[in-house]
Design a protein around this motif. Structure first.
Motif, PDB file in Angstrom:
ATOM      1  N   LEU A 124      26.321  -1.376 -14.802  1.00  0.00           N
ATOM      2  CA  LEU A 124      25.974  -0.935 -16.320  1.00  0.00           C
ATOM      3  C   LEU A 124      26.871  -0.219 -16.892  1.00  0.00           C
ATOM      4  O   LEU A 124      27.898   0.667 -16.331  1.00  0.00           O
ATOM      5  CB  LEU A 124      24.536  -0.206 -15.918  1.00  0.00           C
ATOM      6  CG  LEU A 124      24.340   0.538 -17.334  1.00  0.00           C
ATOM      7  CD1 LEU A 124      23.501  -0.318 -18.243  1.00  0.00           C
ATOM      8  CD2 LEU A 124      23.203   1.746 -16.497  1.00  0.00           C
ATOM      9  N   PHE A 125      27.254  -0.321 -17.954  1.00  0.00           N
ATOM     10  CA  PHE A 125      27.980   0.538 -18.897  1.00  0.00           C
ATOM     11  C   PHE A 125      27.056   1.038 -20.042  1.00  0.00           C
ATOM     12  O   PHE A 125      26.177   0.153 -20.773  1.00  0.00           O
ATOM     13  CB  PHE A 125      29.143  -0.169 -19.635  1.00  0.00           C
ATOM     14  CG  PHE A 125      29.779   0.515 -20.856  1.00  0.00           C
ATOM     15  CD1 PHE A 125      30.775   1.508 -20.452  1.00  0.00           C
ATOM     16  CD2 PHE A 125      29.461   0.374 -22.016  1.00  0.00           C
ATOM     17  CE1 PHE A 125      31.396   2.100 -21.258  1.00  0.00           C
ATOM     18  CE2 PHE A 125      30.265   1.303 -23.027  1.00  0.00           C
ATOM     19  CZ  PHE A 125      31.005   2.222 -22.783  1.00  0.00           C
ATOM     20  N   VAL A 126      27.146   2.378 -20.313  1.00  0.00           N
ATOM     21  CA  VAL A 126      26.110   2.931 -20.977  1.00  0.00           C
ATOM     22  C   VAL A 126      27.044   3.809 -22.209  1.00  0.00           C
ATOM     23  O   VAL A 126      27.788   4.654 -21.870  1.00  0.00           O
ATOM     24  CB  VAL A 126      25.334   4.475 -20.346  1.00  0.00           C
ATOM     25  CG1 VAL A 126      24.366   5.164 -21.176  1.00  0.00           C
ATOM     26  CG2 VAL A 126      24.630   3.708 -19.047  1.00  0.00           C
ATOM     27  N   PRO A 127      26.759   3.424 -23.433  1.00  0.00           N
ATOM     28  CA  PRO A 127      27.711   3.770 -24.613  1.00  0.00           C
ATOM     29  C   PRO A 127      26.932   5.265 -24.731  1.00  0.00           C
ATOM     30  O   PRO A 127      25.851   5.429 -24.846  1.00  0.00           O
ATOM     31  CB  PRO A 127      27.231   2.842 -25.500  1.00  0.00           C
ATOM     32  CG  PRO A 127      26.116   2.145 -25.406  1.00  0.00           C
ATOM     33  CD  PRO A 127      25.977   2.070 -23.884  1.00  0.00           C
ATOM     34  N   LEU A 128      27.787   6.125 -24.897  1.00  0.00           N
ATOM     35  CA  LEU A 128      27.640   7.590 -25.146  1.00  0.00           C
ATOM     36  C   LEU A 128      27.534   7.991 -26.666  1.00  0.00           C
ATOM     37  O   LEU A 128      27.035   9.049 -26.878  1.00  0.00           O
ATOM     38  CB  LEU A 128      28.171   8.294 -24.205  1.00  0.00           C
ATOM     39  CG  LEU A 128      28.005   8.270 -22.687  1.00  0.00           C
ATOM     40  CD1 LEU A 128      28.869   9.312 -21.992  1.00  0.00           C
ATOM     41  CD2 LEU A 128      26.623   8.621 -22.356  1.00  0.00           C
ATOM     42  N   ASP A 129      28.251   7.389 -27.447  1.00  0.00           N
ATOM     43  CA  ASP A 129      28.583   7.804 -28.691  1.00  0.00           C
ATOM     44  C   ASP A 129      27.566   8.307 -29.395  1.00  0.00           C
ATOM     45  O   ASP A 129      27.653   9.376 -30.024  1.00  0.00           O
ATOM     46  CB  ASP A 129      29.109   6.533 -29.413  1.00  0.00           C
ATOM     47  CG  ASP A 129      30.557   6.198 -29.115  1.00  0.00           C
ATOM     48  OD1 ASP A 129      30.983   6.504 -28.065  1.00  0.00           O
ATOM     49  OD2 ASP A 129      31.039   5.041 -29.416  1.00  0.00           O
ATOM     50  N   ALA A 130      26.218   7.771 -29.444  1.00  0.00           N
ATOM     51  CA  ALA A 130      25.265   8.064 -30.206  1.00  0.00           C
ATOM     52  C   ALA A 130      24.539   9.271 -29.292  1.00  0.00           C
ATOM     53  O   ALA A 130      23.477   9.842 -29.909  1.00  0.00           O
ATOM     54  CB  ALA A 130      24.140   6.975 -30.252  1.00  0.00           C
ATOM     55  N   LEU A 131      24.659   9.616 -28.369  1.00  0.00           N
ATOM     56  CA  LEU A 131      23.906  10.503 -27.245  1.00  0.00           C
ATOM     57  C   LEU A 131      24.607  11.844 -27.196  1.00  0.00           C
ATOM     58  O   LEU A 131      23.901  13.020 -27.336  1.00  0.00           O
ATOM     59  CB  LEU A 131      23.829   9.780 -25.879  1.00  0.00           C
ATOM     60  CG  LEU A 131      23.092   8.539 -25.949  1.00  0.00           C
ATOM     61  CD1 LEU A 131      22.713   8.092 -24.604  1.00  0.00           C
ATOM     62  CD2 LEU A 131      21.658   8.641 -26.667  1.00  0.00           C
ATOM     63  N   VAL A 132      25.917  11.997 -26.772  1.00  0.00           N
ATOM     64  CA  VAL A 132      26.669  13.051 -26.623  1.00  0.00           C
ATOM     65  C   VAL A 132      28.076  13.115 -27.231  1.00  0.00           C
ATOM     66  O   VAL A 132      28.675  11.995 -27.287  1.00  0.00           O
ATOM     67  CB  VAL A 132      26.667  13.562 -25.046  1.00  0.00           C
ATOM     68  CG1 VAL A 132      25.284  13.630 -24.502  1.00  0.00           C
ATOM     69  CG2 VAL A 132      27.444  12.503 -24.256  1.00  0.00           C
ATOM     70  N   ALA A 133      28.381  14.298 -27.373  1.00  0.00           N
ATOM     71  CA  ALA A 133      29.932  14.263 -27.996  1.00  0.00           C
ATOM     72  C   ALA A 133      30.874  14.050 -26.627  1.00  0.00           C
ATOM     73  O   ALA A 133      30.445  14.428 -25.640  1.00  0.00           O
ATOM     74  CB  ALA A 133      30.263  15.627 -28.437  1.00  0.00           C
ATOM     75  N   GLN A 134      32.036  13.631 -27.080  1.00  0.00           N
ATOM     76  CA  GLN A 134      32.893  12.927 -26.017  1.00  0.00           C
ATOM     77  C   GLN A 134      33.577  14.085 -25.380  1.00  0.00           C
ATOM     78  O   GLN A 134      34.054  14.131 -24.386  1.00  0.00           O
ATOM     79  CB  GLN A 134      34.322  12.247 -26.757  1.00  0.00           C
ATOM     80  CG  GLN A 134      33.779  10.875 -27.044  1.00  0.00           C
ATOM     81  CD  GLN A 134      34.974  10.181 -27.601  1.00  0.00           C
ATOM     82  OE1 GLN A 134      36.037  10.787 -27.825  1.00  0.00           O
ATOM     83  NE2 GLN A 134      34.744   8.883 -28.375  1.00  0.00           N
ATOM     84  N   THR A 135      33.222  15.387 -26.024  1.00  0.00           N
ATOM     85  CA  THR A 135      33.847  16.728 -25.440  1.00  0.00           C
ATOM     86  C   THR A 135      32.737  17.330 -24.428  1.00  0.00           C
ATOM     87  O   THR A 135      33.330  18.359 -23.710  1.00  0.00           O
ATOM     88  CB  THR A 135      34.337  17.709 -26.460  1.00  0.00           C
ATOM     89  OG1 THR A 135      32.959  17.857 -27.415  1.00  0.00           O
ATOM     90  CG2 THR A 135      35.420  17.381 -27.428  1.00  0.00           C
ATOM     91  N   GLU A 136      31.702  16.861 -24.322  1.00  0.00           N
ATOM     92  CA  GLU A 136      30.658  17.441 -23.584  1.00  0.00           C
ATOM     93  C   GLU A 136      30.734  17.087 -22.139  1.00  0.00           C
ATOM     94  O   GLU A 136      30.757  15.811 -21.729  1.00  0.00           O
ATOM     95  CB  GLU A 136      29.266  17.156 -24.287  1.00  0.00           C
ATOM     96  CG  GLU A 136      28.827  17.933 -25.498  1.00  0.00           C
ATOM     97  CD  GLU A 136      27.421  17.623 -25.728  1.00  0.00           C
ATOM     98  OE1 GLU A 136      26.587  18.617 -25.789  1.00  0.00           O
ATOM     99  OE2 GLU A 136      27.115  16.472 -26.454  1.00  0.00           O
ATOM    100  N   LEU A 137      30.402  17.899 -21.193  1.00  0.00           N
ATOM    101  CA  LEU A 137      30.422  17.766 -19.899  1.00  0.00           C
ATOM    102  C   LEU A 137      28.957  17.284 -19.626  1.00  0.00           C
ATOM    103  O   LEU A 137      28.065  17.476 -20.214  1.00  0.00           O
ATOM    104  CB  LEU A 137      30.416  19.013 -19.149  1.00  0.00           C
ATOM    105  CG  LEU A 137      30.046  19.062 -17.524  1.00  0.00           C
ATOM    106  CD1 LEU A 137      31.264  18.457 -16.863  1.00  0.00           C
ATOM    107  CD2 LEU A 137      29.976  20.438 -17.040  1.00  0.00           C
ATOM    108  N   ILE A 138      28.808  16.147 -18.739  1.00  0.00           N
ATOM    109  CA  ILE A 138      27.637  15.382 -18.553  1.00  0.00           C
ATOM    110  C   ILE A 138      27.065  15.566 -17.149  1.00  0.00           C
ATOM    111  O   ILE A 138      27.933  15.463 -16.062  1.00  0.00           O
ATOM    112  CB  ILE A 138      27.615  13.810 -19.086  1.00  0.00           C
ATOM    113  CG1 ILE A 138      27.944  13.694 -20.271  1.00  0.00           C
ATOM    114  CG2 ILE A 138      26.541  13.198 -18.460  1.00  0.00           C
ATOM    115  CD1 ILE A 138      28.425  12.436 -20.599  1.00  0.00           C
TER     116      ILE A 138
END
Length: 180
Positions: A124-138
């Motif tokens: 699976l690839f989950v796009p994160l653009d709409a969910l979290v900022a690229q700078t955030e730790l997940i």
């Protein structure tokens, strides 16, 4: 890339001839997640491939691969459900089990399934653009629900933090992926 081993909850029936492993990696545009269910799969009830996989509710009531993702330090998180039938859903929560709603920014979540007699692999690839900022730790909780042919449910995760299975507990989101 992080290698993962999921463990059955000690209070639910284990499937002793089964192993559940995977990988997780973060890219600048999203998450790459894989699951590998290996062993005596005849003991597990695996839904047949859907003719037209789509967004569906209550996938966790049968064999289902799950992913919980949250920005570090935030109460909000997402639950992603993936059925071996190809169906999927992603829910947003404002806090633990609070404010559940389908995530509107994700309208499709294609993933790849490979079925073999002794293995089921999911990527699976989950796009994160709409969910979290690229700078955030997940922080992630990687989980699965396996239903045996007899109907018993077995709950698998990286860790179990309660006497009963509960994948929503934030202390079980133990995989931390820094920005890519």
């Amino acid at each position: 890339m992080s290698a993962l081993t999921l463990l059955p909850h000690p209070q639910t029936p284990a499937l002793p001839a089964v192993q559940l492993t995977g990988t997780a990696a973060r890219r600048s545009d999203g998450l790459l997640i894989s699951y590998a269910l290996c062993g005596t799969l005849e003991d597990i009830l695996l839904p047949e491939q859907a003719a037209a996989p789509s967004r569906r509710d209550t996938l966790w009531q049968q064999t289902c691969f799950e992913l919980f993702a949250a920005p570090a330090g935030s109460c909000r998180y997402w639950e992603i459900n993936l059925s071996p039938a190809g169906d999927w859903n992603i829910y947003a929560f404002s806090a633990c089990r609070t404010g559940m709603r389908e995530e509107p920014s994700v309208i499709a979540l294609p993933f790849r399934l490979e079925r073999q007699p002794a293995s089921l692999r999911l990527e699976l690839f989950v796009p994160l653009d709409a969910l979290v900022a690229q700078t955030e730790l997940i922080e992630l909780g990687i989980t699965a629900v396996l239903q045996s042919r007899s109907g018993q449910m077995s709950y698998w995760a990286l860790t179990h933090c309660a006497s009963k299975p509960d994948f929503h507990l934030r202390e079980s989101f133990i995989l931390r992926l820094p920005p890519a």
